[in-house]
Structures are given as C-alpha cells and as structure tokens.
Motif scaffolding. Structure first.
Motif, PDB file in Angstrom:
ATOM      1  N   ASP A 103     -42.432  52.964   4.473  1.00 42.81           N
ATOM      2  CA  ASP A 103     -41.759  52.850   5.758  1.00 42.81           C
ATOM      3  C   ASP A 103     -41.098  54.177   6.126  1.00 42.81           C
ATOM      4  N   HIS A 104     -41.798  54.992   6.885  1.00 41.14           N
ATOM      5  CA  HIS A 104     -41.235  56.296   7.237  1.00 41.14           C
ATOM      6  C   HIS A 104     -40.303  56.219   8.435  1.00 41.14           C
ATOM      7  N   GLU A 105     -40.411  55.134   9.180  1.00 38.65           N
ATOM      8  CA  GLU A 105     -39.579  54.944  10.361  1.00 38.65           C
ATOM      9  C   GLU A 105     -38.111  54.845  10.003  1.00 38.65           C
ATOM     10  N   LYS A 106     -37.887  54.212   8.867  1.00 34.34           N
ATOM     11  CA  LYS A 106     -36.535  53.771   8.525  1.00 34.34           C
ATOM     12  C   LYS A 106     -35.653  54.910   8.001  1.00 34.34           C
ATOM     13  N   TYR A 107     -36.263  55.999   7.600  1.00 33.88           N
ATOM     14  CA  TYR A 107     -35.497  57.032   6.907  1.00 33.88           C
ATOM     15  C   TYR A 107     -35.645  58.378   7.583  1.00 33.88           C
ATOM     16  N   ARG A 115     -35.879  54.337  -1.423  1.00 32.95           N
ATOM     17  CA  ARG A 115     -36.491  54.070  -0.120  1.00 32.95           C
ATOM     18  C   ARG A 115     -37.751  53.239  -0.294  1.00 32.95           C
ATOM     19  N   LYS A 127     -29.294  56.098  15.095  1.00 36.48           N
ATOM     20  CA  LYS A 127     -29.575  54.975  14.213  1.00 36.48           C
ATOM     21  C   LYS A 127     -28.708  53.756  14.550  1.00 36.48           C
TER      22      LYS A 127
END
Length: 645
Positions: free
Chosen positions: A430-434, A426, A312
């Motif tokens: 946005d599944h990318e971010k977590y 969250r 990350k």
RNA sequence: GCCGUUGUAGCUCAGGGGUAGAGCACUUCCUUGGUAAGGAAGAGGUCAUGAGUUCAAUUCUCAUCAACGGCUCCA
C-alpha cells in the motif's frame, strides 16, 4: 497399524484409523467425556475426525486454550441456531471465537435484538445444547455450497464462498443449523452447560464502514455453571477498577458537557498525581540528556502542510482558526513534531551537536469521532510527554535503545509487568498510505527490529500498522477489562527531516540529513493515568498518590497535637492532612480507607502524652504506635524501595 | 461517524399521563469518641434539551445533545 504419539512421548498403537475421541476412550472414560478437540500434527481437528496415518496427537480439553476456543466457536454456531429459530430468515456473517467467548454477526433485517432478548436466546441455546446434537463435518463442492446459500438467500455466506477454492470448502451441521465453516468443532453440544449473551453491538460487514451494519451478538459459554458465575464476578470486579468510576470517586478528573466532550478537567488531586508523574519523567530526561522546549498550542496551517499532516488529517481535524484581519489560518496543534522541527531548523547544526533531544509536555488537540471517546483513554485534548531526537543515521539504534530503557524503567517502577510490545511496520503493498522512500522505510524498520532484538524484548510484528511517516514500536498495556491500549511509543522518522529540509554539517564538511525519533514513554498523560488507575485499582504507589497520610484525631481535644504532627510531616515533605470532622474514629478510618489513603495516623490521649502516632496502613490495618519521626522514616524508606528498580 | 442501550438531586438508583422519592454526600445542631458508617433536623431536582400529541407530559412520539457497549478510525 497406526501409531499415535502423545504429548508425553508415549506411542499407542491402533489396528485401524481412529479419531481423537477413540484415543481418549482408550485412555479413560473420563478423558473421553472431557475432550473437546484434538491437535493432530500441530493442527486443531475435530475430535471426531478420522486419523488414518501415524500422527502426534494432543487431546484438547477445557484446560487448553485451543480447547476453549473450539468450545466457543461451536457455541457461536449454537447461538446462530438459536437466533435462527427465534428470528426466522436471519442471515449470518461470520461467527468466530474470541479471547473471552465468541460473537456472531447477524443480519436481522428490520428486527432488533436488545438486551431484553438475551435471556430467551440463552434459554434456547441451553435447550438446544441439552439435545446433544453432534457437529457433523462435510466436505462439499463449491457449486453445492453456493446453491445451498443461494437457496437460503444468505448473501454474506455467498460472498465468503467467492474467496474460497473448490475442494477446501467444508460445512458443519449441528441440529438444524448448517454453516460454512473451517471448523474445528466439538463432538457434540453437550459440554455447553452455561451460557451468557454478554452484549449486542453494531458491526460493519467485513469491518468496512461503507458496508451494511450487522448486529453483532457477543456471548460466552462454560462447561460448568460455577465457571460462568465466577467469570461474571470477575467482570463485576473489573468494573470497580474502571478509571472513569475511580476518577470520580477519588476526585481525580471530570468531564463537563459545557466544556465539551473528550475534554477532561483535572481536579486538584488528579492534577497533583499527573504533575508528579511529569516530574518523575522530567528528572529521567534531564539525566538522559534531553533539553526542554516549549511551543504554542496553535500553528500556522502552512506548518502542517509542510509536515504533511494537513494533507493526511486536515479534513478530519478541528477546523482552522482564522485571524480577523489578515485571514491567516492556524490549526490547533495536533502534533508537536513540526514545531520541534522548526526549532531544529532555526540554526545550523554540527554533527557534534547530535543527538539533540527536544522534550516538551505538549498539549495537542485532535478531532476524534464522537463514538470513539472513552474516559481518559481517548480524548480530544491531551498532553503528550513528547520528545524528538535528532540524530545521525548511525546513532538511531543506540538512541532507540536509550528510549527503550526509559520506558522499561517507568514500567518497572509502576509495576506494569504484563505489557506487550508491538513493532508496527508498513503494508508494503500500500504505497498510498505512507510517505517517504522504500529505502528509508527499510532502514528504519530494520533499526527497530534490531534494537528490539538486542534488548531481548518479546514483540509481535504488525504489518500495515505503521504511522504514515514511519515505523514504530508501541508498548501496550491492558485496562481493567482487558482492552489493550497503546502507552509508550517510539517512532523512527526519515520523512519529516526531509520535508523540513533539516540538515547538519558532517565531519566531511558536507550537509547531511538527520534522522528523527519521536518518542513518548507515557504516550499521553491522560491515557497513562487512566491505565495506571485501573492497574492499581486507585491504590497509587506511595510516592505518586496525592494524599499520602491522613491524621485522625480521636476528638477535638487532640487537634493541637495533630497539627504538631502535621507540621513535622510536612517538614519531611510528606503530604498529610488532618480530618477535623467531629466524627468517631471508626468513621474517619472508614472514610480514609475508602479514599485509599495509604497511611492513617490515629492520635488521641495516649499518643499526645507519649509523643507518638498510631499508624494504620490502608488495606492492612494497625501497625502500632511510633514517633512521628520514625513514621516519616517509614514513609521515605517505602518510597525509596518503590523507586529503586 | 455508524448500530444498539441509557439520561430522574453532587453520587448510586427507585418511580411513573394529574407539576417527584430513597440511601450516601452536603448544611446546622447535639454528641468528644480508640481502628471500616453516633443521632436529629434542614437544604437540594424546569425529571438532559427542543418540539409534538393531550384538558394535562418528567412519563407517550419525534428530533437534538451527552454517556455507555461495540464497529470503523486513531498523526
């Protein structure tokens, strides 16, 4: 017949459609002069907009937040008009009202506005305001709106138009300036009597660093010159509280270009202050069942690969440190949690061990972009008052609440009354971010919301603001000039236990996964001290302040007696010093006042003979003479009161 | 990182193409005093750094570094 219900419940009847301004006039001329906008059925409207059916109406003036907001929004248009006149061909982005004033984002092409230009813009605004141009609202078909801005060549407005539906587009026109705008606005420019352009800065179009940087002009306006003067005085006062200024003046900390930017050097007084805060929290933590741990300042890159931090943040971190022989790669510790996970993992745990609370004042290093650094509030090396609680899923909410108790106690003891809490969840789209499963996220988010509710804390929910591994609750406090900083934080984490494969043996003799809670009541010592300095303007609570007492001998003849007093105070654990300089009492007092030392003890012939000290309190003055023993009592009483919250 | 502004003594700041100034702080001396500045003398600066223009640059140009105000970011 139209019935208008006013905030006091009274109902006024009108024969035909009316405007807010009409209603104001029917009440009093004075009100009509002061009305800036009207709140119609809960929505803020132009005071000049026609109300054609029964409604509840609140007339908004400068005394209403929404009245101010309307005035500032209109002022943004006025500023744009002035800028357009002075810089023909300027293109305009967005220009909203903000908490204190307004801004407008402008594309000036190759031209540059600097603070030298503020005065002429202010003057132009005032000239335009005096012309008392009305703000006209027009509903306009999308096609016409597009053609207007296409002709003008303003691609920013065209982009904004793309997102709007036909039928919901309104233009506002005042003087020579026409703008795509939802409104509402003032009836005319006349209430704008005092104008100040505050600053100029760059701002990315639509907040996107990949897009063009526009010139953002900040300004503020008032209906009276005096209010502007008062506001500017307030800003000046706030600057005096700035921790960067006080930090230097009170010898708390410095920065050195040699050491590196964003790397604070704590001077003896600052270090003492900070240590005292640490001791204060350590005591609370001992009572709350925390166990101290200590971990190194660096950790193998693999550790952060396991934790997910490397993927990350690896690219935006200080580059790894390599060993000369083995080629191993170590990162400067950006987080303490992976280390603490390893401690947890080092042995088997029974459910009977939990909750397990590992605490460490852990110094971490993060590469912050150079433009981000700011005094002690945003640095590259800082110490978190970190702890990680490993517990069973059932224990999460109680543990969470226990942490909240610690934070609330600290805030109370330090008189941080107007903090805000923010629940950061969250962004579900946005599944990318977590990292982590939706199921775990839902569980964690629910636990936080419930804990906050059960504690009766007011909070705002911020979607999309969660950390990448879990939702959090942040305690935000403002600095001297109103900027919000996050201090205390509590974060639920179902992900690191997963990544480190943490386990405990349950009563069913099966392996279970613990939940982790990250928490830091101060947040970081650096930022907390910064906000504390600004909060108390350098006048620290007696128990915290590095210098509690200074003894001021009237002349050298009383040095011996002063030393006797000093010894007595030191024996009572009071932090005192003697001002040995051959200066007059007035001078020593002045200097001690400037150093913000809480108590001054004047000792001369009188005191030496009667075995007393003359006590003077910072900011208050002479409290009269008393024995040193009694004074020591006064000090410890005051400390007891301060800490009894 | 991006945009803009700034960088002269420890601090706050003035100045300005001909190798620097004030106040406070500091050192020494005088003064030994009663609730917010006693007096005098002295020391202290490659004018952020590096290039360029010029007979001459601290001053003008450019670059770098840092600070400040925002933007973006923030485990």
């Amino acid at each position: 017949m139209i019935n208008i219900t006013l905030p006091d419940g009274s109902i006024r009847h009108y024969e035909a459609p009316v405007t807010g301004l009409d209603i104001a006039r029917s009440i009093s001329e004075g009100l009509a002069r002061n009305v800036l906008a009207a709140k119609v059925n809960g929505v803020v409207w132009d005071a000049t907009r026609v109300i054609s059916s029964d409604a509840s109406v609140k007339l908004l003036t400068w005394d209403d937040e929404e009245g101010k907001a309307t005035m500032w929004h209109s002022s943004a248009h006025l500023m744009a008009e002035a800028v357009e006149a002075l810089y023909p061909g300027a293109k305009f982005g967005i220009g909203p009202d903000i908490e204190n004033g307004f801004y407008y984002d402008i594309d000036l092409g190759d031209r540059v506005i600097s603070s030298d230009d503020f005065e002429k813009i202010e003057q132009k605004m005032l000239d335009l305001a005096r012309e008392k141009h009305p703000y006209y609202r027009r509903e306009i078909p999308k096609a016409d709106a597009i053609s207007h801005f296409a002709t003008k060549g303003d691609e920013y407005k065209l982009e904004l138009l793309e997102e709007l539906q036909d039928g919901e587009i309104t233009f506002y026109e005042s003087g020579h300036f026409t703008d795509l705008c939802r409104g509402p606005h003032l009836p005319d420019t006349s209430p704008i009597k005092a104008v100040k352009i505050l600053s100029v800065a760059g701002a990315y179009w639509r907040g996107d660093e990949k897009r063009k940087m526009l010139t953002r002009l900040y300004g503020i306006t008032f209906p009276k010159q005096k209010e502007l003067t008062d506001y500017l005085t307030l800003l000046e006062e706030a600057k005096k509280r700035d921790h960067r200024k006080l930090g230097r003046e009170l010898d708390l900390f410095i920065f050195s270009q040699q050491v590196g930017q964003g790397l604070p050097l704590w001077l003896p007084k600052g270090a003492q202050l900070r240590e005292r805060l640490e001791q204060f929290l350590k005591k609370l933590q001992r009572q709350a069942g925390y166990l101290p741990v200590i971990t190194p300042h660096i950790g193998n890159v693999d550790l952060y690969k396991t934790s997910g931090h490397f993927a990350k943040y690896g690219a935006d971190s200080f580059r790894p440190i390599l060993t000369p022989q083995e080629g191993e790669a170590f990162m400067l510790k950006p987080m303490n949690c992976p280390h603490h996970c390893e401690i947890y993992r080092s042995r088997y745990h029974s459910y009977k061990d939990l909750p397990l609370r590992y605490a460490e004042f852990g110094t971490v290093y993060r590469y912050e972009q150079s433009g981000e650094l700011h005094g002690l509030t945003r640095v590259r090396g800082f110490t978190q008052d970190d702890a990680h609680i490993f517990c069973t899923p059932d224990q999460v909410k109680d543990e969470f609440k226990n942490v909240m108790d610690i934070i609330l106690y600290i805030f109370k003891a330090l008189k941080f009354q107007d903090f805000e809490t923010q629940i950061s969840l969250r962004d579900k789209n946005d599944h990318e971010k977590y990292i982590g499963s939706d199921e775990n996220w839902d569980k964690a988010e629910r636990a936080i919301i419930e804990a906050v509710e059960e504690k009766g804390l007011k909070s705002v929910i911020a979607h999309g603001e969660a950390a990448f591994y879990g939702p959090k609750l942040d305690f935000m406090v403002r600095d001297a000039i109103g900027r919000k900083w996050q201090l205390g934080t509590i974060q639920v984490d179902y992900n690191l236990p997963e990544r480190f494969e943490l386990e405990y043996i349950g009563s069913d003799n099966l392996q279970h996964r613990p939940v982790m809670i990250h928490r830091a009541p101060f947040g970081s010592m650096e930022r907390f001290v910064a906000v504390l300095i600004e909060h108390c303007a350098g006048n620290f609570p007696l128990w915290l302040t590095p210098e509690q007492v200074i003894i001021l001998p009237i002349s050298e003849k009383y040095h011996e007696y002063a030393e006797k007093v000093l010894k007595l105070l030191n024996n009572s654990e009071i932090r005192a010093q003697i001002d040995y300089r051959s200066e007059k009492a007035g001078r020593k007092i002045r200097d001690a006042e400037l150093r913000k030392i809480p108590f001054m003890l004047v000792v001369g012939e009188k005191e030496a003979e009667s075995g007393t000290v003359s006590v003077r309190k910072h900011g208050e003055g002479d409290l009269g003479a008393m024995t040193p023993e009694k004074f020591a009592g006064v000090v410890s009483d005051e400390i007891a009161v301060l800490l009894d919250v």
